[in-house]
Design an enzyme around this catalytic site. Sequence first.
Site, PDB file in Angstrom:
ATOM      1  N   CYS A 105      -5.216   6.424   4.750  1.00 28.49           N
ATOM      2  CA  CYS A 105      -6.558   5.870   4.467  1.00 28.49           C
ATOM      3  C   CYS A 105      -6.297   4.531   3.780  1.00 28.49           C
ATOM      4  O   CYS A 105      -6.406   4.421   2.562  1.00 28.49           O
ATOM      5  CB  CYS A 105      -7.339   6.792   3.550  1.00 28.49           C
ATOM      6  SG  CYS A 105      -7.298   8.516   4.058  1.00 28.49           S
ATOM      7  N   ALA A 106      -5.935   3.516   4.543  1.00 31.93           N
ATOM      8  CA  ALA A 106      -5.212   2.404   3.936  1.00 31.93           C
ATOM      9  C   ALA A 106      -6.019   1.158   3.603  1.00 31.93           C
ATOM     10  O   ALA A 106      -5.578   0.357   2.791  1.00 31.93           O
ATOM     11  CB  ALA A 106      -4.036   2.022   4.833  1.00 31.93           C
ATOM     12  N   ALA A 107      -7.180   0.949   4.250  1.00 35.36           N
ATOM     13  CA  ALA A 107      -7.902  -0.313   3.997  1.00 35.36           C
ATOM     14  C   ALA A 107      -8.522  -0.311   2.595  1.00 35.36           C
ATOM     15  O   ALA A 107      -8.951   0.743   2.131  1.00 35.36           O
ATOM     16  CB  ALA A 107      -9.002  -0.508   5.034  1.00 35.36           C
ATOM     17  N   GLY A 109      -5.844  -2.164   1.687  1.00 35.34           N
ATOM     18  CA  GLY A 109      -4.398  -2.397   1.725  1.00 35.34           C
ATOM     19  C   GLY A 109      -3.704  -2.404   0.376  1.00 35.34           C
ATOM     20  O   GLY A 109      -2.528  -2.764   0.284  1.00 35.34           O
ATOM     21  N   GLY A 110      -4.417  -1.997  -0.685  1.00 33.29           N
ATOM     22  CA  GLY A 110      -3.797  -1.984  -2.019  1.00 33.29           C
ATOM     23  C   GLY A 110      -2.535  -1.127  -2.037  1.00 33.29           C
ATOM     24  O   GLY A 110      -1.450  -1.574  -2.413  1.00 33.29           O
ATOM     25  N   LYS A 111      -2.679   0.122  -1.586  1.00 28.42           N
ATOM     26  CA  LYS A 111      -1.519   1.023  -1.663  1.00 28.42           C
ATOM     27  C   LYS A 111      -0.482   0.649  -0.604  1.00 28.42           C
ATOM     28  O   LYS A 111       0.718   0.776  -0.837  1.00 28.42           O
ATOM     29  CB  LYS A 111      -1.947   2.483  -1.516  1.00 28.42           C
ATOM     30  CG  LYS A 111      -3.069   2.824  -2.461  1.00 28.42           C
ATOM     31  CD  LYS A 111      -2.860   3.934  -3.344  1.00 28.42           C
ATOM     32  CE  LYS A 111      -3.934   4.029  -4.408  1.00 28.42           C
ATOM     33  NZ  LYS A 111      -5.227   3.307  -4.208  1.00 28.42           N
ATOM     34  N   GLU A 129      -6.170   2.828   9.257  1.00 28.21           N
ATOM     35  CA  GLU A 129      -7.542   2.834   8.753  1.00 28.21           C
ATOM     36  C   GLU A 129      -8.454   3.238   9.893  1.00 28.21           C
ATOM     37  O   GLU A 129      -8.427   2.638  10.972  1.00 28.21           O
ATOM     38  CB  GLU A 129      -7.918   1.444   8.213  1.00 28.21           C
ATOM     39  CG  GLU A 129      -9.390   1.251   7.951  1.00 28.21           C
ATOM     40  CD  GLU A 129     -10.002   2.273   6.973  1.00 28.21           C
ATOM     41  OE1 GLU A 129      -9.380   2.590   5.941  1.00 28.21           O
ATOM     42  OE2 GLU A 129     -11.120   2.758   7.262  1.00 28.21           O
ATOM     43  N   ASP A 156      -8.278   8.101  13.992  1.00 34.99           N
ATOM     44  CA  ASP A 156      -8.759   9.232  13.227  1.00 34.99           C
ATOM     45  C   ASP A 156      -7.529  10.070  12.819  1.00 34.99           C
ATOM     46  O   ASP A 156      -6.583  10.171  13.607  1.00 34.99           O
ATOM     47  CB  ASP A 156      -9.666  10.047  14.154  1.00 34.99           C
ATOM     48  CG  ASP A 156     -10.441  11.056  13.372  1.00 34.99           C
ATOM     49  OD1 ASP A 156     -11.559  10.715  12.964  1.00 34.99           O
ATOM     50  OD2 ASP A 156      -9.924  12.172  13.165  1.00 34.99           O
ATOM     51  N   CYS A 227     -10.314   8.207  -6.480  1.00 37.84           N
ATOM     52  CA  CYS A 227     -10.714   7.470  -7.681  1.00 37.84           C
ATOM     53  C   CYS A 227     -11.956   8.153  -8.250  1.00 37.84           C
ATOM     54  O   CYS A 227     -12.965   7.515  -8.525  1.00 37.84           O
ATOM     55  CB  CYS A 227     -10.936   5.995  -7.369  1.00 37.84           C
ATOM     56  SG  CYS A 227     -12.117   5.686  -6.081  1.00 37.84           S
TER      57      CYS A 227
HETATM   58  C1  LIG Z   1     -10.211   4.928  -1.243  1.00 40.31           C
HETATM   59  S1  LIG Z   1     -10.333   4.038   0.242  1.00 40.31           S
HETATM   60  C2  LIG Z   1      -8.687   3.518   0.510  1.00 40.31           C
HETATM   61  C3  LIG Z   1      -8.193   2.430  -0.377  1.00 40.31           C
HETATM   62  C4  LIG Z   1      -6.795   1.971  -0.009  1.00 40.31           C
HETATM   63  N1  LIG Z   1      -5.871   3.090   0.009  1.00 40.31           N
HETATM   64  C5  LIG Z   1      -6.280   0.928  -0.951  1.00 40.31           C
HETATM   65  O1  LIG Z   1      -5.485   1.232  -1.849  1.00 40.31           O
HETATM   66  O2  LIG Z   1      -6.643  -0.260  -0.770  1.00 40.31           O
HETATM   67  C6  LIG Z   1     -10.493   5.291   1.450  1.00 40.31           C
HETATM   68  C7  LIG Z   1     -10.412   4.800   2.888  1.00 40.31           C
HETATM   69  O3  LIG Z   1     -10.552   5.943   3.745  1.00 40.31           O
HETATM   70  C8  LIG Z   1     -11.312   5.549   4.888  1.00 40.31           C
HETATM   71  N2  LIG Z   1     -11.956   6.744   5.489  1.00 40.31           N
HETATM   72  C9  LIG Z   1     -13.271   7.059   5.522  1.00 40.31           C
HETATM   73  N3  LIG Z   1     -13.461   8.216   6.197  1.00 40.31           N
HETATM   74  C10 LIG Z   1     -12.261   8.631   6.599  1.00 40.31           C
HETATM   75  C11 LIG Z   1     -11.812   9.745   7.354  1.00 40.31           C
HETATM   76  N4  LIG Z   1     -12.660  10.654   7.799  1.00 40.31           N
HETATM   77  N5  LIG Z   1     -10.495   9.853   7.597  1.00 40.31           N
HETATM   78  C12 LIG Z   1      -9.631   8.931   7.134  1.00 40.31           C
HETATM   79  N6  LIG Z   1      -9.990   7.855   6.407  1.00 40.31           N
HETATM   80  C13 LIG Z   1     -11.290   7.703   6.147  1.00 40.31           C
HETATM   81  C14 LIG Z   1     -12.296   4.556   4.338  1.00 40.31           C
HETATM   82  O4  LIG Z   1     -12.763   3.723   5.366  1.00 40.31           O
HETATM   83  C15 LIG Z   1     -11.492   3.819   3.282  1.00 40.31           C
HETATM   84  O5  LIG Z   1     -10.915   2.654   3.816  1.00 40.31           O
END
Ligand SMILES: C[S@@+](CC[C@H](N)C(=O)[O-])C[C@H]1O[C@@H](n2cnc3c(N)ncnc32)[C@H](O)[C@@H]1O
Length: 465
Positions: A105-107, A109-111, A129, A156, A227
């Site tokens: 779940c990368a966008a 891109g912080g992690k 993402e 997905d 978070c």
């Molecule tokens: C907490 S954010 C991630 C932040 C990211 N890891 C960072 O450090 O920048 C969670 C991410 O999960 C994505 N997401 C939403 N629904 C999802 C799903 N069903 N499966 C996987 N990822 C999902 C969101 O679009 C979002 O980008």
Amino acid sequence: MALPIDFITRTRALLGEEFDRLEAALSADVPVSIRINPMKGTPAPKAGAPVAWCESGFYLPERLSFTFDPLFHAGAYYVQEASSMFLEQAIKAYVKEPVRCLDLCAAPGGKSTHLASLLPDGSLLVSNEVIRSRSYVLAENIAKWGHPDTIVINNDPEEIGEALPHLFDVIVTDVPCSGEGMFRKDTDSTGEWSVDNVRLCASRGRRIIHDIWNALKPGGILIYSTCTYNTEEDEENIHYIIEELGAEALPIPTQEEWQITGALRFEHPVYRFFPHKTRGEGFFLAALRKAEGEIEEIRVKSKGKKERGKAAPSIPQEARLFLSDETSFSLEWNGSFLRAYPKAHSDLFSLINAKPLRVLSAGICLGEAKGKDFIPSQELALSTALTPNAFPSVELEWEDAIKFLKKEALVLPSGIDKGYVLVRYQRLPLGFVKNLGNRANNLYPQEWRIRTGYIPEEIKLFLGR
Ligand SMILES: C[S@@+](CC[C@H](N)C(=O)[O-])C[C@H]1O[C@@H](n2cnc3c(N)ncnc32)[C@H](O)[C@@H]1O
């Protein structure tokens, strides 16, 4: 700040009197922190205090004008809240050798940018993402960070679990959550919070883990983070992974002065950051190990019949000189685009390309053939693998660097070679222009450009102005 009443009731029940301190902290200023990019040689900020759990993390005394700092666009640093940099401690504790790592779940891109800096040399990072528009932002930030050993995909979790069984040694799942830990930073998020949404997020978190579990190798490490503070999305999901999927929760070494809170339910080793105890936002993380077992062998299937009668064009000789360690890359055409794949992972690049996955970027795109011309790419300009003198270059002052980042035309000083020229700011590449002599065409990607016409009167930058 007006907190949702149900949030107050539930969190007070979890924390008791300590809740008053949390509530007070939510009205305090949000600390500003960045992570510098060691591969780009970024110096530590002079006035910055280190983030104790992250070697490249620093608090800044005030918010900088990040949009107007060319070094930010060059990938010299990433703006990230400090608590989430705790990921570093989990990686350092359990990842000692090169790995295949998936950031699910990368966008934005912080992690992923942190992982790219942290994983042992020779590792491969696959950043995914699921939301299309967010995946482009992820690909942009990964390109800016400049590490070649990365692939960005847009799928997905279920598709990845099916396509890549037992492929990854490490999977990071920073799952979408109810965001209680972001109330201070993003005050709008309080309006989106509800008990129903907490339940929905908790069950979606479980489903995501379920769907991706097959992609983790037996004995592999899963890092689960949110978070948010509530135990449904945090401890209860960790308990579920242990009970239902047979994982073992792993302790992460910490120091007392970091003031991390342990489990609020069950007794598993879990790590929670509260803003009234630690300089950062709310964050929760746990590391788990999948039980050992048989590893399913993955075969790389051929992509099918090769196109007949169309021999791939030869690789332009000069393209090999673009990369400082050319021998460690294999160069391949992908349509009209020339890509460099790190040889250490060529099997994986082929495997992922052969699967029904949506690949946004892989390795480094060197450029595009157009007629007799070869146009170097933005990814190449920002890659840490670029040979420093592969192209003539010009150092821009701040005003021209901003013009370049707004995709405006530039006039380069006389004496600069005609053709493709790398533009730099404080020695870091920003991108390419095509110098025609009387003007230079700006090759900065349209979607990345600074869109605002407004420039603040006082601009505070990372390395001064
Ligand atoms: C907490 S954010 C991630 C932040 C990211 N890891 C960072 O450090 O920048 C969670 C991410 O999960 C994505 N997401 C939403 N629904 C999802 C799903 N069903 N499966 C996987 N990822 C999902 C969101 O679009 C979002 O980008």
